[in-house]
Structure formats: structure tokens, C-alpha cells
Design a protein around this motif. Structure first.
Motif, mmCIF file in Angstrom:
data_model
loop_
_atom_site.group_PDB
_atom_site.id
_atom_site.type_symbol
_atom_site.label_atom_id
_atom_site.label_comp_id
_atom_site.label_asym_id
_atom_site.label_seq_id
_atom_site.Cartn_x
_atom_site.Cartn_y
_atom_site.Cartn_z
ATOM 1 N N VAL A 180 0.998 -1.180 -0.155
ATOM 2 C CA VAL A 180 0.002 -0.125 0.062
ATOM 3 C C VAL A 180 1.004 1.448 -0.227
ATOM 4 O O VAL A 180 0.685 2.060 -1.065
ATOM 5 C CB VAL A 180 -0.893 0.011 1.176
ATOM 6 C CG1 VAL A 180 -1.610 1.508 1.367
ATOM 7 C CG2 VAL A 180 -1.957 -1.009 1.107
ATOM 8 N N PHE A 181 1.786 1.518 0.877
ATOM 9 C CA PHE A 181 2.497 2.856 1.111
ATOM 10 C C PHE A 181 3.610 2.826 0.094
ATOM 11 O O PHE A 181 3.780 3.800 -0.493
ATOM 12 C CB PHE A 181 3.289 2.754 2.598
ATOM 13 C CG PHE A 181 2.492 3.173 3.655
ATOM 14 C CD1 PHE A 181 0.928 3.629 3.425
ATOM 15 C CD2 PHE A 181 2.455 2.737 4.869
ATOM 16 C CE1 PHE A 181 -0.150 3.908 4.311
ATOM 17 C CE2 PHE A 181 1.667 3.111 6.042
ATOM 18 C CZ PHE A 181 0.386 3.778 5.749
ATOM 19 N N PRO A 182 4.256 1.607 -0.499
ATOM 20 C CA PRO A 182 5.009 1.740 -1.374
ATOM 21 C C PRO A 182 4.417 2.235 -2.780
ATOM 22 O O PRO A 182 5.082 2.992 -3.742
ATOM 23 C CB PRO A 182 5.715 0.465 -1.728
ATOM 24 C CG PRO A 182 5.747 0.004 -0.291
ATOM 25 C CD PRO A 182 4.444 0.226 0.410
ATOM 26 N N LEU A 371 10.089 -5.230 -2.765
ATOM 27 C CA LEU A 371 11.254 -4.728 -3.351
ATOM 28 C C LEU A 371 11.383 -5.453 -5.071
ATOM 29 O O LEU A 371 11.614 -4.993 -5.864
ATOM 30 C CB LEU A 371 12.561 -5.273 -2.978
ATOM 31 C CG LEU A 371 12.862 -4.523 -1.554
ATOM 32 C CD1 LEU A 371 14.268 -4.932 -1.158
ATOM 33 C CD2 LEU A 371 12.690 -2.972 -1.533
ATOM 34 N N TYR A 372 10.942 -6.769 -4.985
ATOM 35 C CA TYR A 372 11.049 -7.564 -6.178
ATOM 36 C C TYR A 372 9.747 -6.762 -7.095
ATOM 37 O O TYR A 372 10.124 -6.649 -8.250
ATOM 38 C CB TYR A 372 10.646 -8.967 -5.925
ATOM 39 C CG TYR A 372 10.046 -9.752 -7.061
ATOM 40 C CD1 TYR A 372 10.633 -10.041 -8.363
ATOM 41 C CD2 TYR A 372 8.701 -10.082 -7.234
ATOM 42 C CE1 TYR A 372 10.169 -10.421 -9.483
ATOM 43 C CE2 TYR A 372 7.952 -10.347 -8.351
ATOM 44 C CZ TYR A 372 8.557 -10.675 -9.382
ATOM 45 O OH TYR A 372 8.124 -11.387 -10.438
ATOM 46 N N LEU A 420 13.075 2.970 -4.829
ATOM 47 C CA LEU A 420 13.805 1.508 -4.595
ATOM 48 C C LEU A 420 14.824 1.596 -3.705
ATOM 49 O O LEU A 420 14.861 0.883 -2.628
ATOM 50 C CB LEU A 420 14.301 0.910 -5.621
ATOM 51 C CG LEU A 420 14.820 -0.704 -5.543
ATOM 52 C CD1 LEU A 420 14.100 -1.586 -4.926
ATOM 53 C CD2 LEU A 420 15.994 -1.170 -6.742
ATOM 54 N N ILE A 421 15.545 2.524 -3.659
ATOM 55 C CA ILE A 421 16.530 2.902 -2.660
ATOM 56 C C ILE A 421 16.105 3.233 -1.276
ATOM 57 O O ILE A 421 16.285 2.748 -0.013
ATOM 58 C CB ILE A 421 17.453 3.960 -3.092
ATOM 59 C CG1 ILE A 421 18.289 3.460 -4.372
ATOM 60 C CG2 ILE A 421 18.565 4.601 -2.189
ATOM 61 C CD1 ILE A 421 19.231 4.718 -5.045
ATOM 62 N N PHE A 426 14.772 2.356 4.214
ATOM 63 C CA PHE A 426 13.538 2.554 5.175
ATOM 64 C C PHE A 426 12.356 1.163 4.883
ATOM 65 O O PHE A 426 11.491 1.165 4.478
ATOM 66 C CB PHE A 426 12.994 3.928 4.999
ATOM 67 C CG PHE A 426 13.600 4.975 5.281
ATOM 68 C CD1 PHE A 426 14.485 5.238 6.602
ATOM 69 C CD2 PHE A 426 13.910 5.750 4.152
ATOM 70 C CE1 PHE A 426 15.176 6.334 6.593
ATOM 71 C CE2 PHE A 426 14.918 6.726 4.327
ATOM 72 C CZ PHE A 426 15.535 6.976 5.398
ATOM 73 N N PRO A 427 12.944 -0.031 5.405
ATOM 74 C CA PRO A 427 12.048 -1.126 5.264
ATOM 75 C C PRO A 427 10.460 -1.001 5.812
ATOM 76 O O PRO A 427 9.691 -1.525 5.448
ATOM 77 C CB PRO A 427 12.782 -2.235 5.775
ATOM 78 C CG PRO A 427 14.186 -1.817 5.954
ATOM 79 C CD PRO A 427 13.959 -0.336 6.028
#
Length: 443
Positions: A180-182, A371-372, A420-421, A426-427
Motif C-alpha cells: 500500500v504505502f510503496p 522490492l521484487y 527502490l533505494i 527504510f523497510p
């Protein structure tokens, strides 16, 4: 011949077959079956059978055709027209406002279907002509549509995250919440880039003419009603699932039913729309099923060769990489493969190898799934074989050349790389929502 060398030969043979232009499932499944027979004899012929049983017993796979149906129904029935009209009026007075509205529309579409194809179809047929007619820079708007449509594989209900959950054996609900947030982060970064670029060069995204801006506040507020249908569809699907009212399969059925009902109430549920939607749903669903079947067979052979141990030994013992060095190498390999393969092929090739290593290194597999998926978004745009590049060429008017399409994507690829960085540093951008909602400790 060592098992490590056999694994490399297996992987190399598959890459060669994919580069010949063969169908993904044929190339991957064929290579896997051939190597299985060479390695273990006739008994290995049962491997595809066992893989198919695993596939057919995976109940959440029923969501796949339902989400695909939603995307095509939303596109074919023209429900997006009113929604884009709302964005057109509200954002038109801003430099680059129609491009910003296009990203808003793509985000809404992404939250209702989980695929990139529906966003591309709507953007190319609805948004692109409107922006070109108002003298927007053709290279920029081409990139806007391609980047915006890629949000469909990140924002829940993402089909890519469903497939990742199946292969990596991770809960789909956690993956959806993590996306959601990404997803909204990437949407916001696209909008910020558009606004800055059009502020620096106003000719790239001119404001609406004075005549088009002469709309009363009453009419503007009426147009907001166009956002009600998407909100109802999103709530009937993702909202009910996350609130615990429906299961994953039930929420996809509720979303499909609500989308069909919306098309009926708008008097757009014609025989032609229904036939086209069902035909495309069947075609894409069968393609995904064949690819997943091939993926399971390939993964079984790779596991049998000990490829996971070989990759781990290469990264950790021979190259002496730290855990973050390994993670960066993984992401670089995804970005490079994304220039030649689609997201499904990438998932098939490396998820069975990388996910166990990610867990071994102490990283969260839910975060890694995000990330993928973001690197898959980049794969959709990166030449020479980006999926969205070919879709845009097929849908774009003649004045937009393949050179324009290739030029248009690089700024957005760099924006995605920046995103992506941020997610790697910040996971918790990915993990806070699923950990808070499900009450789990996620690091």
C-alpha cells in the motif's frame, strides 16, 4: 559433471531459449523437463504431474481470473471516462495538471484490478489523446502513461504479489498490506517529478485554456461523484478482505461482481463488452496458469540440483559479500534481467533461489516481495524488451515513434530507482502497515 555446473547449464539453456522468442512457459517448462529426464531418468516424467497437482490444489489461485476480469471489465465498459473527466477538471488549471490527473486515474485503476494492462488500455485510449490535443509534450505524456500503468502490479490487489506469495509461500494479505504505502510512494514521486518538470518547462504541460476552466464550483463538486464507483469497488474488495469479512477468494469475487454491477448501472454492460471481457480473461488466465505450471517444474529441478546452496556459496563464501551486498546484487540482477524478461519469467527464475537466501540472511520475505515488485515495475519500462513499451507502440497514434517511447521512460525509471533505494533504506515503509494491522513483529 558437478551439480553446480549442471545448475549453471540449466539456467543458461533456459536463458537462451527465452531469448529465441519462444513462449515463456514452453521455454522454461521444456528445459526443465529435458534436464529432469537427463538427470534422473524416466521417473522424472512425473515431475510436471506433481507440479500441476500443487497448482490445482492452491485455492487462492481462483483470485487470478477474477482480478483479470475486473481489469478488463473496468476498461471495456468505459467506467474510467467519468473518473478522468473529474481529474481533468480539478487538475487542469495546474501546469502538468492533466498528467497529474492521469497518474491519479492510474492509481485508482491499479487499486481495482492489480494488472498493468488495464491501465495501459485506459491511458492510451482516453488520456493520451486528451493531453496531445492540449499540446502536452508527446515524449513526457507517453512516459506518464507507461509509468502510471505499472502501478497496477504494486498497489493491492496486485496479481504479481499473489504470484510471489504462491512461489515464496508468503501470506497474500501481508503482501498486499506491504504494497500500500510503496504504491502510493511511487505515485507521489511520479506526480512530484511531473510538477517539477512542468514548472521548469511550462511548454511540456500547459494549463487548460480559459474557456475550459470556466466551470462553476457546483459542477466541479458534481464531478466528484465519479469517484464514488471506484471507492465502492475498492471497499467491496480490498476493504472487506482487510476487515476480515471476506476471504481472499471471496473478496476477488465481490470485486468482480461490483464492477459488473457498476457497468450495468451505467448502461454499458453490452453483449460486446461482456464477450470481449470474458475472452481476454480466459486468454490471460490460461497464459498465467501455463507459466506457473512451468515455474513449479523448473523450481523442482533447480532444488534437486542444490542451486540454492550454490548461489549462497557463491555470494557468501567465494565473493565474501555481506548481507547488504548480497541484497544489492539481487536487485541489480533483477534490473538487468528486466531488460530482457517479463515479471513472471523473472519471478520463476530467481524467486526459488533468492527467497530462501533472503530468509537465511535475516531479511523479511514480505519486504523483499515489495522490492521484487518494484523492480518488476522497472522491467515493464526498460528497453529493449519492456512489456509496456510494446503495448504503447501498439496503442499510440502514428506521430509517436518507437524512439519517442524509448526516450520517454528513462526519467521514470530513474524515479523508480530512487524509490527502490528509499524502500531499501527504510523497510518500515513496507512493513509498518502489515505489522500494525496483523499485530505481528516484522523487521
Amino acid at each position: 559433471m558437478s551439480y553446480e555446473l549442471m545448475a549453471i547449464l540449466l539456467f543458461g539453456s533456459m536463458m537462451v531459449m527465452l531469448l529465441t522468442g519462444q513462449r515463456v512457459f514452453g521455454a522454461i517448462g521444456g528445459v526443465a523437463t529435458l534436464f529432469a529426464l537427463l538427470l534422473w531418468g524416466e521417473g522424472a516424467a512425473e515431475m510436471p504431474y506433481h507440479a500441476s497437482i500443487v497448482l490445482l490444489n492452491w485455492y487462492p489461485l481462483l483470485t487470478l481470473p477474477l482480478f483479470i476480469y475486473m481489469g478488463y471489465m473496468f476498461s471495456e465498459a468505459g467506467i474510467a471516462d467519468d473518473l478522468y473527466r473529474m481529474f481533468h477538471v480539478w487538475f487542469g488549471p495546474v501546469r502538468g495538471g492533466l498528467a497529474v490527473g492521469t497518474i491519479g486515474l492510474m492509481t485508482a485503476v491499479a487499486a481495482m484490478n492489480g494488472l498493468s494492462v488495464a491501465g495501459m488500455a485506459i491511458g492510451a485510449s482516453l488520456c493520451l489523446p486528451e493531453m496531445l490535443k492540449r499540446k502536452y509534450d508527446k515524449v513526457m505524456v507517453t512516459g506518464v502513461i507507461q509509468a502510471g500503468s505499472s502501478l497496477g502490479i504494486m498497489v493491492p490487489p496486485s496479481v504479481v504479489l499473489v504470484l510471489y506469495g504462491m512461489i515464496a509461500r508468503q501470506p497474500v494479505g501481508h503482501l498486499w498490506m506491504a504494497g500500500v504505502f510503496p504504491g502510493f510512494l511511487m505515485s507521489s514521486l511520479f506526480i512530484i517529478y511531473i510538477l517539477i518538470r512542468c514548472w521548469l518547462n511550462p511548454k511540456m504541460g500547459p494549463v487548460l485554456s480559459a474557456e475550459e476552466r470556466q466551470i462553476s464550483w457546483g459542477e466541479k463538486l458534481k464531478l466528484l461523484r465519479a469517484g464514488i464507483i471506484p471507492l465502492v469497488i475498492i471497499f467491496s474488495m480490498t476493504g472487506l478482505f482487510l476487515s476480515g469479512v471476506t476471504s481472499l477468494v471471496e473478496c476477488s469475487a465481490a470485486g468482480a461482481a461490483t464492477t459488473t454491477l457498476a457497468a450495468f448501472l451505467n448502461r454499458r454492460l453490452t453483449k460486446k463488452v461482456l464477450i470481449n471481457t470474458m475472452r481476454e480473461t480466459l486468454s490471460v488466465s490460461c497464459m498465467f496458469m501455463w507459466v506457473i505450471l512451468a515455474a513449479l517444474a523448473f523450481s523442482s529441478v533447480f532444488d534437486g540440483l542444490g542451486a540454492v546452496h550454490a548461489i549462497s556459496s557463491l555470494f557468501l563464501e567465494r565473493w565474501h559479500l555481506g548481507r547488504w551486498g548480497v541484497m544489492i546484487m539481487m536487485q541489480l540482477s533483477y534490473i538487468i534481467m528486466g531488460m530482457f524478461l517479463d515479471d513472471t519469467a523473472m519471478l520463476i527464475i530467481v524467486a526459488p533461489l533468492y527467497v530462501p537466501l533472503v530468509i537465511k540472511l535475516g531479511f523479511n520475505p514480505i519486504w523483499y516481495g515489495v522490492l521484487y515488485t518494484l523492480t518488476c515495475q522497472m522491467a515493464y519500462l526498460t528497453p529493449p524488451f519492456g512489456y509496456n513499451l510494446f503495448l504503447m507502440k501498439a496503442m499510440a497514434p502514428p506521430e509517436i515513434t518507437i524512439r519517442d517511447i524509448y526516450r520517454s521512460v528513462w526519467p521514470f525509471v530513474l524515479v523508480m530507482l530512487f524509490g527502490l533505494i528509499i524502500l531499501m533504506i527504510f523497510p518500515q515503509i513496507s512493513l509498518w502497515l502489515p505489522s500494525h494491522y496483523f499485530g505481528l513483529e516484522m523487521k
